[in-house]
Write an enzyme that holds these catalytic residues in place. Structure first.
Site, short mmCIF file in Angstrom:
data_model
loop_
_atom_site.label_atom_id
_atom_site.label_comp_id
_atom_site.label_asym_id
_atom_site.label_seq_id
_atom_site.Cartn_x
_atom_site.Cartn_y
_atom_site.Cartn_z
N ASN A 157 0.88 -1.11 0.15
CA ASN A 157 0.08 0.08 -0.10
C ASN A 157 0.91 1.36 -0.14
O ASN A 157 1.84 1.61 0.82
CB ASN A 157 -0.70 0.01 1.25
CG ASN A 157 -1.73 1.39 1.56
OD1 ASN A 157 -2.66 1.46 0.73
ND2 ASN A 157 -1.47 2.20 2.10
N GLU A 158 0.88 2.10 -0.93
CA GLU A 158 1.25 3.35 -1.06
C GLU A 158 2.84 3.41 -0.68
O GLU A 158 3.23 3.84 0.29
CB GLU A 158 0.64 4.51 -0.16
CG GLU A 158 -0.59 4.89 -0.69
CD GLU A 158 -1.41 5.67 0.23
OE1 GLU A 158 -1.08 6.25 1.08
OE2 GLU A 158 -2.60 6.19 -0.57
N CYS A 163 15.23 3.45 4.51
CA CYS A 163 15.68 3.22 5.62
C CYS A 163 16.99 3.21 5.58
O CYS A 163 17.66 3.09 4.52
CB CYS A 163 15.16 1.59 5.73
SG CYS A 163 16.04 0.65 7.05
N CYS A 165 19.19 1.50 7.64
CA CYS A 165 20.07 0.45 8.60
C CYS A 165 21.13 0.07 7.95
O CYS A 165 21.40 0.32 6.68
CB CYS A 165 18.78 -0.54 8.89
SG CYS A 165 18.71 -1.65 7.55
N CYS A 168 20.65 -1.40 4.40
CA CYS A 168 20.32 -0.64 3.40
C CYS A 168 22.02 0.14 3.20
O CYS A 168 22.09 0.44 1.85
CB CYS A 168 19.35 0.49 3.94
SG CYS A 168 17.72 -0.32 3.96
N GLU A 313 -8.05 4.70 -5.05
CA GLU A 313 -8.36 5.32 -3.86
C GLU A 313 -8.87 6.82 -4.16
O GLU A 313 -8.19 7.47 -4.75
CB GLU A 313 -7.54 5.19 -2.66
CG GLU A 313 -7.38 3.74 -1.94
CD GLU A 313 -6.39 4.02 -0.83
OE1 GLU A 313 -6.19 5.13 -0.17
OE2 GLU A 313 -5.71 3.16 -0.50
N TRP A 321 -7.64 13.72 7.47
CA TRP A 321 -6.34 14.02 7.88
C TRP A 321 -5.89 15.42 6.95
O TRP A 321 -4.65 15.81 7.47
CB TRP A 321 -5.40 12.92 7.11
CG TRP A 321 -5.83 12.37 6.07
CD1 TRP A 321 -6.45 11.16 5.71
CD2 TRP A 321 -5.08 12.71 4.62
NE1 TRP A 321 -6.47 10.90 4.22
CE2 TRP A 321 -5.74 11.93 3.64
CE3 TRP A 321 -4.58 13.80 4.30
CZ2 TRP A 321 -5.53 11.94 2.36
CZ3 TRP A 321 -4.02 14.03 3.09
CH2 TRP A 321 -4.70 13.18 1.94
N GLU A 361 -8.30 6.76 11.47
CA GLU A 361 -9.17 7.21 10.18
C GLU A 361 -10.66 6.90 10.41
O GLU A 361 -11.50 6.57 9.60
CB GLU A 361 -8.66 6.40 9.23
CG GLU A 361 -7.22 6.60 8.40
CD GLU A 361 -6.91 6.32 7.43
OE1 GLU A 361 -6.41 7.05 6.59
OE2 GLU A 361 -6.63 5.02 7.16
N LYS A 362 -10.87 6.87 11.75
CA LYS A 362 -12.49 6.64 12.26
C LYS A 362 -13.35 7.46 11.50
O LYS A 362 -14.41 7.27 11.39
CB LYS A 362 -12.65 6.33 13.64
CG LYS A 362 -12.44 7.55 14.42
CD LYS A 362 -12.48 7.24 15.85
CE LYS A 362 -12.02 8.57 16.79
NZ LYS A 362 -10.57 8.72 16.99
N HIS A 364 -12.56 9.32 8.49
CA HIS A 364 -12.39 9.29 7.32
C HIS A 364 -13.54 9.09 6.49
O HIS A 364 -14.22 7.81 6.81
CB HIS A 364 -11.38 8.56 6.62
CG HIS A 364 -10.69 8.66 5.33
ND1 HIS A 364 -11.36 8.49 4.31
CD2 HIS A 364 -9.56 9.31 4.88
CE1 HIS A 364 -10.54 8.85 3.14
NE2 HIS A 364 -9.41 9.18 3.70
#
Length: 685
Positions: A157-158, A163, A165, A168, A313, A321, A361-362, A364
């Site tokens: 997702n998106e 990173c 670390c 990486c 979406e 948001w 996101e309740k 949204h």
């Protein structure tokens, strides 16, 4: 002859309509699934994105899998003619994994490892994370790869973020060794002799850090390229793990408006492009500028593969948001949704189907509100749109016939942001690109958004605003494009650096100097309160006169064969060239030496579009705020006429015969559009 592309899924060869569905949030109430199925059919929805953040529900403890709830959902879908983009759950890992394998958690640029939480808080290089995603994805593929309700894979997702670390860092060094071969080549490309930053061992190189190295522009650019390649490799790892059972199922990942990844590279491993959009509609009295901006992004995502994409979406009402969560006014849901279809989408999908009861996101927007039934304004808007999509579904698979393109490279975007040049308070690269796009969009001209590595041959007009990072190869391609009869438009701050962010020597605009017929000697950044202007030369080839205000940037240029179409009106360089035209071979190249406003761009592109022989969607002058876009299969054209002006408008149609696709009525003469109105017309191609 133009033809349709094959359906994204043979199971659902129509325009798709649906939402993100999260039944794992409602496993405590079995009645919810039954109600959801009933309302999905009422809303004329035919597809859901399912299981996106369901890892904890699918694998509650390591190695223990609970697929029964997902079995029930997909079987219910199949029984009711509903389909699913089945998601891999890697966008958010379960808590047991973070606790047992802390290496999967992301390390930020400050070299501090994150705690468990949020989304995408994981390392894409981590061997453990790759192993665990391969296991869960393989289980999903084995169980559902041939399920009748599953039409494709929705990967993660998106994707985004980076990173820092140790895994990486090692991968970055390996990537650099592969690219440069020797430290000598790297040091030259990064110009590390500046500030005595020369590297003498590969182990000395690290990713950019706020408390370390972050001023070597070539290094910053390569880090962003590496992140794209690493993210693409992880996505490819996921795709391979889900295609084991059924290689024919298409795979996509939902993109978002980010500057962190070069989506053109990610697009190469996907079967279909999908993206997410959440405009702040109704921020002002009209939505013209925002409507044009959203169209730009639709055009970009369509252009990544030059075929229909998916709107994965959007919100059916509001978000929770954004700084202000404003409702869509009546008509805007249909207008904004069909805008996506007009620019090449074969779907309209939402986040989310049912509002969450808790967490971030309740509030949204969703198709089904907390009230839990279909008797709401939003549900009615969604159901009405579903009927419209069914009425016009023959459009699915049709391409967009663009002969105009805007050049928009991610690494140019990154380099402009990093440049430390004439206006560090804001050179407004994206705003400038979109202003040029908007001037073309307002005329109803289909436009692709392409990269410098794409093929230029099929276009009549290419616009390249602020092509700061211009490779020698790109300059040669644009030169050939013009010589072969194309029309090119460039602006200030073009042809400045090469692919390593090293300045071109021998005079700007570097590889574009011959094509544009100019030499750019200096560039001045103006304060926000400063203004300059241009005066059109009498009898100029564009065919309009007058003076126009300019701002932010003024480039001082000399002509080297180019004709002067306008000169500066102010400052010590008043009277010097500000707008030029160079003829090269069969084509022409325009250069704007200063940032000009919408009034000029509107007049300019009216003339340039005509001179380049570019077709408009409708042969008419559109009212301000009204645009038209066209898709075609070569036999029929599908023309979308859209009103973003915030006022009632009337469009005078050309003399061709049209039919309203929703009503079946013949349409001729004048077309009345209400506020936020949109009409889909069909005509013979």
């Amino acid at each position: 002859m133009t033809k349709k592309f094959p359906p994204i899924s043979n199971k659902l060869p129509v325009l798709m309509h649906g939402a993100d569905y999260n039944p794992d949030q409602w496993l405590h109430d079995p009645k919810v699934l039954e109600e959801d199925i009933r309302m999905m059919k009422l809303a004329n929805c035919n597809v859901m994105a399912l299981g996106m953040f369901s890892w904890a529900a699918l694998e509650p403890t390591e190695g223990v899998f609970t697929f029964e709830w997902l079995d029930k959902v997909l079987d219910s879908f199949a029984e009711n003619g509903i389909y699913a983009w089945l998601s891999t759950p890697s966008g958010a890992r379960p808590a047991w994994m973070s606790a047992k394998y802390p290496e999967v958690l992301r390390v930020e640029a400050n070299r501090v490892r994150n705690l468990h939480g949020m989304r995408h808080n994981h390392c894409y290089t981590s061997p453990v994370y790759r192993e665990k995603t391969a296991i869960i994805n393989g289980k999903l593929a084995e169980r559902y790869g041939n399920h009748p309700a599953v039409i494709g894979w929705h990967i993660s997702n998106e994707l985004g973020g980076d990173c820092h670390c140790d895994y990486c860092q090692d991968a970055f060094r390996a990537w650099l060794k592969e690219k440069y071969g020797t430290l000598e080549a790297l040091n030259f490309a990064w110009w590390t002799s500046f500030w005595a930053h020369t590297y003498t061992d590969w182990s000395q190189i690290e990713s950019p850090a706020p408390h370390g190295e972050n001023m070597v522009h070539g290094q910053n650019l390569d880090w962003r390229r590496f992140v794209t390649d690493q993210m693409t490799d992880f996505c490819d790892h996921e795709i391979k793990s889900v295609k084991t059972a059924n290689p024919d199922l298409p795979a996509t990942t939902n993109m978002h408006m980010t500057d962190g990844l070069d989506y053109r590279k990610l697009a190469k491993i996907l079967d279909v492009i999908s993206w997410d959009v959440y405009p702040t509609w109704h921020d002002y009295n009209n939505d013209i500028e925002l409507g044009a901006s959203v169209s730009f992004w639709h055009d970009l995502y369509r252009s990544l593969q030059q075929k229909p994409f998916l709107l994965m979406e959007s919100t059916p009402s509001l978000t929770n948001w954004q700084p202000i969560s404003k409702l869509k006014q009546p008509g805007m849901h249909k207008l904004s949704s069909l805008q996506a279809v007009a620019h090449g989408s074969d779907s309209v999908q939402y986040f989310q189907w049912r509002k969450s009861r808790g967490s971030s996101e309740k509030f949204h927007g969703a198709v089904v509100d907390h009230v839990g039934h279909e008797h709401t304004r939003v549900f009615k808007d969604v159901a009405d749109l579903g009927r419209t999509l069914a009425d016009i579904s023959e459009i699915a698979g049709t391409p967009t016939p663009a002969k105009t393109a805007i050049l928009f490279d991610w690494d140019n975007r990154w380099a402009v942001q990093d440049a430390q040049g004439p206006r560090n308070s804001g050179i407004h690269y994206e705003e400038t690109v979109m202003a040029h796009h908007r001037a073309i969009w307002e005329q109803g001209v289909p436009t692709d958004i392409i990269g410098s590595e794409d093929d230029f041959a099929g276009y009549k007009l290419i616009v390249a605003p602020m092509l700061y990072l211009c490779r020698e190869e790109t300059g040669q391609k644009l030169e050939k494009f013009v010589e072969n009869g194309g029309t090119l438009v460039t602006t200030y701050w073009s042809g400045i650096v090469n692919e390593h962010d090293l300045c071109h020597l021998g005079g700007f605009p570097g590889p574009l100097r011959k094509t544009l017929g100019i030499w750019a000697e200096e560039i001045e950044g103006l304060y926000d309160h400063d203004r300059n202007g241009i005066a059109m030369a009498e009898g100029n080839e564009l065919g309009f006169n007058g003076s126009f205000e300019s701002h932010e940037i003024c480039e001082l240029i000399h002509t080297e064969g180019a004709a002067v179409l306008a000169t500066y009106t102010d400052s010590f360089y008043a009277g010097r060239p500000a707008l030029t035209l160079n003829r090269l071979g069969k084509g022409r190249a325009y250069h704007m030496a200063t940032r000009l406003k919408d009034d000029f761009l509107g007049e300019f592109y009216k003339q340039v579009v005509d001179a380049a022989g570019v077709e408009r969607a409708i042969h008419t002058e559109l009212p301000a705020g009204v645009t038209a876009q066209v898709r075609t299969d070569g036999e029929s054209d599908y023309v979308f006429v859209m009103n973003f002006s915030g006022q009632e408008q009337c469009v005078k149609l050309d003399e061709r015969s049209y039919m309203n696709m929703e009503t079946g009525d013949a349409v001729s003469g004048e077309l009345a559009l209400p506020v936020h109105g949109v009409v889909v017309l069909k005509r013979q191609a």
